[in-house]
Write a protein that holds these residues in place. Sequence first.
Motif, mmCIF file in Angstrom:
data_model
loop_
_atom_site.group_PDB
_atom_site.id
_atom_site.type_symbol
_atom_site.label_atom_id
_atom_site.label_comp_id
_atom_site.label_asym_id
_atom_site.label_seq_id
_atom_site.Cartn_x
_atom_site.Cartn_y
_atom_site.Cartn_z
ATOM 1 N N THR A 62 6.578 -6.157 -8.005
ATOM 2 C CA THR A 62 6.641 -4.893 -7.260
ATOM 3 C C THR A 62 7.613 -5.007 -6.090
ATOM 4 O O THR A 62 8.433 -4.109 -5.836
ATOM 5 N N ARG A 63 7.553 -6.121 -5.374
ATOM 6 C CA ARG A 63 8.452 -6.314 -4.230
ATOM 7 C C ARG A 63 9.900 -6.441 -4.691
ATOM 8 O O ARG A 63 10.813 -5.918 -4.046
ATOM 9 N N ALA A 68 15.332 -3.854 -5.235
ATOM 10 C CA ALA A 68 16.414 -3.364 -6.083
ATOM 11 C C ALA A 68 16.561 -1.849 -5.982
ATOM 12 O O ALA A 68 17.677 -1.316 -6.000
ATOM 13 N N GLU A 69 15.438 -1.153 -5.841
ATOM 14 C CA GLU A 69 15.494 0.301 -5.713
ATOM 15 C C GLU A 69 16.110 0.701 -4.374
ATOM 16 O O GLU A 69 16.895 1.648 -4.293
ATOM 17 N N ARG A 70 15.777 -0.040 -3.318
ATOM 18 C CA ARG A 70 16.357 0.264 -2.013
ATOM 19 C C ARG A 70 17.868 0.065 -2.020
ATOM 20 O O ARG A 70 18.592 0.734 -1.291
ATOM 21 N N SER A 71 18.354 -0.819 -2.864
ATOM 22 C CA SER A 71 19.794 -1.039 -3.007
ATOM 23 C C SER A 71 20.448 -0.046 -3.953
ATOM 24 O O SER A 71 21.663 -0.114 -4.174
ATOM 25 N N GLY A 72 19.659 0.847 -4.543
ATOM 26 C CA GLY A 72 20.218 1.866 -5.428
ATOM 27 C C GLY A 72 20.467 1.392 -6.844
ATOM 28 O O GLY A 72 21.135 2.083 -7.619
ATOM 29 N N GLY A 76 12.548 4.846 -10.362
ATOM 30 C CA GLY A 76 11.394 5.060 -11.222
ATOM 31 C C GLY A 76 10.836 6.455 -11.095
ATOM 32 O O GLY A 76 11.125 7.182 -10.154
ATOM 33 N N GLU A 77 10.051 6.817 -12.081
ATOM 34 C CA GLU A 77 9.377 8.114 -12.096
ATOM 35 C C GLU A 77 7.957 7.903 -12.591
ATOM 36 O O GLU A 77 7.737 7.215 -13.601
ATOM 37 N N VAL A 78 7.020 8.459 -11.852
ATOM 38 C CA VAL A 78 5.609 8.299 -12.208
ATOM 39 C C VAL A 78 5.377 8.789 -13.628
ATOM 40 O O VAL A 78 5.761 9.901 -13.988
ATOM 41 N N GLY A 79 4.762 7.958 -14.433
ATOM 42 C CA GLY A 79 4.426 8.320 -15.793
ATOM 43 C C GLY A 79 5.494 8.012 -16.825
ATOM 44 O O GLY A 79 5.228 8.092 -18.022
ATOM 45 N N ARG A 80 6.712 7.660 -16.388
ATOM 46 C CA ARG A 80 7.784 7.412 -17.348
ATOM 47 C C ARG A 80 8.306 5.989 -17.280
ATOM 48 O O ARG A 80 8.754 5.436 -18.266
ATOM 49 N N GLY A 81 8.309 5.369 -16.104
ATOM 50 C CA GLY A 81 8.774 3.998 -15.991
ATOM 51 C C GLY A 81 9.908 3.842 -14.994
ATOM 52 O O GLY A 81 10.206 4.742 -14.207
ATOM 53 N N THR A 82 10.538 2.669 -15.042
ATOM 54 C CA THR A 82 11.623 2.320 -14.121
ATOM 55 C C THR A 82 12.902 2.133 -14.919
ATOM 56 O O THR A 82 12.892 1.461 -15.955
ATOM 57 N N PHE A 83 14.001 2.693 -14.427
ATOM 58 C CA PHE A 83 15.253 2.720 -15.179
ATOM 59 C C PHE A 83 16.411 2.208 -14.325
ATOM 60 O O PHE A 83 16.376 2.302 -13.095
ATOM 61 N N VAL A 84 17.440 1.694 -14.993
ATOM 62 C CA VAL A 84 18.654 1.246 -14.310
ATOM 63 C C VAL A 84 19.485 2.460 -13.932
ATOM 64 O O VAL A 84 19.741 3.336 -14.758
ATOM 65 N N ALA A 415 19.443 13.504 -10.036
ATOM 66 C CA ALA A 415 18.710 13.576 -8.767
ATOM 67 C C ALA A 415 18.269 12.218 -8.256
ATOM 68 O O ALA A 415 18.042 12.054 -7.053
ATOM 69 N N ASP A 416 18.158 11.219 -9.137
ATOM 70 C CA ASP A 416 17.711 9.890 -8.698
ATOM 71 C C ASP A 416 18.569 9.342 -7.564
ATOM 72 O O ASP A 416 18.079 8.625 -6.699
ATOM 73 N N ALA A 417 19.871 9.653 -7.580
ATOM 74 C CA ALA A 417 20.773 9.111 -6.557
ATOM 75 C C ALA A 417 20.390 9.578 -5.165
ATOM 76 O O ALA A 417 20.707 8.914 -4.177
ATOM 77 N N PHE A 418 19.693 10.716 -5.070
ATOM 78 C CA PHE A 418 19.363 11.302 -3.774
ATOM 79 C C PHE A 418 17.905 11.105 -3.390
ATOM 80 O O PHE A 418 17.529 11.372 -2.251
ATOM 81 N N ALA A 419 17.082 10.667 -4.340
ATOM 82 C CA ALA A 419 15.652 10.516 -4.086
ATOM 83 C C ALA A 419 15.398 9.319 -3.179
ATOM 84 O O ALA A 419 15.915 8.233 -3.411
ATOM 85 N N VAL A 420 14.595 9.535 -2.168
ATOM 86 C CA VAL A 420 14.326 8.485 -1.186
ATOM 87 C C VAL A 420 13.182 7.581 -1.625
ATOM 88 O O VAL A 420 13.161 6.397 -1.300
ATOM 89 N N ALA A 421 12.237 8.132 -2.372
ATOM 90 C CA ALA A 421 11.066 7.356 -2.780
ATOM 91 C C ALA A 421 10.788 7.572 -4.253
ATOM 92 O O ALA A 421 11.279 8.523 -4.873
ATOM 93 N N ARG A 422 10.009 6.672 -4.823
ATOM 94 C CA ARG A 422 9.632 6.779 -6.224
ATOM 95 C C ARG A 422 8.730 7.993 -6.433
ATOM 96 O O ARG A 422 7.936 8.359 -5.585
ATOM 97 N N GLY A 423 8.863 8.591 -7.605
ATOM 98 C CA GLY A 423 7.986 9.693 -7.958
ATOM 99 C C GLY A 423 8.415 11.015 -7.341
ATOM 100 O O GLY A 423 9.143 11.075 -6.353
ATOM 101 N N ASP A 424 7.985 12.095 -7.942
ATOM 102 C CA ASP A 424 8.196 13.437 -7.431
ATOM 103 C C ASP A 424 9.674 13.781 -7.283
ATOM 104 O O ASP A 424 10.059 14.545 -6.416
ATOM 105 N N THR A 425 10.515 13.174 -8.102
ATOM 106 C CA THR A 425 11.947 13.503 -8.091
ATOM 107 C C THR A 425 12.187 14.650 -9.057
ATOM 108 O O THR A 425 11.796 14.570 -10.221
#
Length: 464
Positions: A62-63, A68-72, A76-84, A415-425
């Motif tokens: 998780t950490r 990696a997400e903070r570096s762009g 991730g999206e709740v219910g779908r997973g984490t993507f490159v 929209a992922d490029a602009f989302a600040v946090a996981r989920g609700d994008t």
Amino acid sequence: MTMTGKQPAWLPDISQRPGPRYRAIAAALQDDIGSGSLPIGAKLPTHRDLAWRLGVTVGTVTRAYAEAERSGLIGGEVGRGTFVRDPRPAEAPTGDDSGVIDLSVNALTQRPNEERLRQALMQLADRGDLSGLMHYPPVNGSARHRQAGAAWIEQTTGMVADPALILPTAGGQNAMHLALAAITRPGDSLLVERLSYPAVKPLAGLLDLRLVPVAMDGEGLVPDALDQAARTHGAHALYCMPRLHNPTTVTQSAPRRQALLEVCRRAGILVVEDDVYGFLAPRTDPAPLAALDPERVLFLTSLSKNLMPGLRTGFLLCPPPLMDRVRSLLRATLLGVNPLGAELAAEFILSGAALDCAGQRRALVAERQAQARRLLRGGASDPACPHLWLPLPEPWRREDFARALLGRGVRVTPADAFAVARGDTPHAVRVCIGGVERTDLLEQGLRIVAGLLAEPAAMGESFV
């Protein structure tokens, strides 16, 4: 990598990597994305699955994913997973010669400014004091450069600014860096719009700030949500874009601005107001936050969008109590802004050429917005904005739409490029309409976007 069904399951070798294991995993992610082993859009293993296969705790994965997400690199999206994600900065020029119509870069065509630049350089070369521009610059910039900054702010906002409170900067992002470093300390929380300019994420990482997303509606930041976020996280700093917001194109109304400033006064929040697109907006727009509360707001602007990005010239208007700290930060990082570029910018502004160019830019954007509205019916983007914010109809997902569009020769930004946090994008994409030189290519690109939106059967196997 091992294979699971149709999808490759990523399994890095971290045995030879030094340091904490979460950093080793994050570094392996960066290397594999950079090498192409993990392509853009690839789905990563779940936290639990990767932890089990690597023999580490779920918290370690998780950490690693969070870093990696903070570096762009991933999202991730709740219910779908984490993507490159696409690691290319959303605002950077692509230099793409592949024939792709690039609607991802938020710039304006440079052709009208080439002759202006040529003339300004010739005039500068004929000056007798040219060598004087090659000395170490004063950290405050020259009086002429500060005067130019005050003139540009007044021309684009109507706000009268004291030149003594203005610092020339190396573009808008340098101004962001100085402003945020001046009002925060490592470990602080920084309040930002839920969808924000992508550069704020790596900058927050550099300054060791924790980004706190604040809900938005059709008028931008929601005051009650700002108040709640500030209380919950003990945050005392806010970065926002009240006018022609990137990416949503929203401009805050005058009552909304007053309500937000009331929250900031109660909570002791200092504000960084980004107005880099302000020169495109009508002069009838509400007054900037900095005009309403000059003791609380740091105001930044730039010439990159109006004139040319290569000038790397911006301006930061500071409240008097913060001037010494901002000067110290500028001295410690750049020593001072390149005086040659600052002098060119001053000549453009004080001669009236920058304001004349802004009028041409507004006309260009208006024409292209009309073109976009004709081809993409139902859009709600601000007609003064150089980009569109395109919500996608169900069952489209933003990554799939951007990927399918690229397969047809058009690049946009999900929209992922602009989302600040996981989920609700939101499932939306930003479509930039100002940077394509040829209107026929823009027409072709927008028709491809419209055509894909009209073909739900082509959405791909992720919807099966």
